[in-house]
Write an enzyme that holds these catalytic residues in place. Sequence first.
Site, mmCIF file in Angstrom:
data_model
loop_
_atom_site.group_PDB
_atom_site.id
_atom_site.type_symbol
_atom_site.label_atom_id
_atom_site.label_comp_id
_atom_site.label_asym_id
_atom_site.label_seq_id
_atom_site.Cartn_x
_atom_site.Cartn_y
_atom_site.Cartn_z
ATOM 1 N N ILE A 124 0.921 -1.398 0.086
ATOM 2 C CA ILE A 124 0.078 0.009 -0.126
ATOM 3 C C ILE A 124 1.357 1.409 0.359
ATOM 4 C CG2 ILE A 124 -1.906 1.297 1.432
ATOM 5 C CD1 ILE A 124 -3.214 -1.305 2.570
ATOM 6 N N PRO A 125 1.380 1.713 -1.429
ATOM 7 C CA PRO A 125 2.524 2.806 -1.357
ATOM 8 C C PRO A 125 1.900 3.775 -0.573
ATOM 9 C CG PRO A 125 1.036 2.339 -3.242
ATOM 10 C CD PRO A 125 0.235 1.718 -2.145
ATOM 11 N N CYS A 126 2.221 4.064 0.690
ATOM 12 C CA CYS A 126 1.997 5.457 1.257
ATOM 13 C C CYS A 126 3.424 6.367 0.684
ATOM 14 C CB CYS A 126 2.241 5.248 3.045
ATOM 15 S SG CYS A 126 3.175 3.794 3.497
ATOM 16 N N HIS A 127 4.768 5.772 0.422
ATOM 17 C CA HIS A 127 5.706 6.236 0.151
ATOM 18 C C HIS A 127 5.303 7.709 -1.355
ATOM 19 C CE1 HIS A 127 5.467 2.839 -2.652
ATOM 20 N NE2 HIS A 127 6.326 3.856 -3.249
ATOM 21 N N ARG A 128 4.039 7.128 -2.030
ATOM 22 C CA ARG A 128 3.854 7.799 -2.723
ATOM 23 C C ARG A 128 2.741 9.061 -2.269
ATOM 24 N NH1 ARG A 128 2.212 3.049 -6.429
ATOM 25 N NH2 ARG A 128 4.271 1.956 -6.581
#
Length: 162
Positions: A124-128
């Site tokens: 779940i790409p919270c880095h984005r």
Amino acid sequence: MSDPHQHSFNSPIGRIHLTEEDGALTGLTWVSRETSALHSDNAITGLLAETERQIHAYFAKALKEFEVPLAFNRGSAFEHSVWRAMQEIPFGTVWTYGDIADHVGGVARAVGGACGSNPIPLIIPCHRVVGSNGKLTGFSGDGGIATKQHLLDHESDQLSLF
């Protein structure tokens, strides 16, 4: 609910620890080598092996979207909506906290809290997710913001945040 299965392995951004419950991935954390050795299963499940394979493919630039079943065994309905919205952010793209707030019907500060409690970062790409001015904010992965920047750089050589 069955007992969770766990597996740890090394990645370019540190040692990753996966948790599976009832046939779905429920957790991804960065842990020390000593801690993860204490919690790994001797017999890895098919899902954990596939998740590890996909993570290695992601870092080899051979995969842009993870395709493993996920389950949220904690968090509020709002957090779940934020986590689902983050899954819609395309590879190599960033959204702001405000973008997600508009998408789910909340406020940016609450979205930030939900991002911070993401139980399955990277997948779940919270880095984005970045601040309204493109500024990088916290990241739960080992190395914090430096790891977030590494992941964004990995995804796009053209991505400009500043």
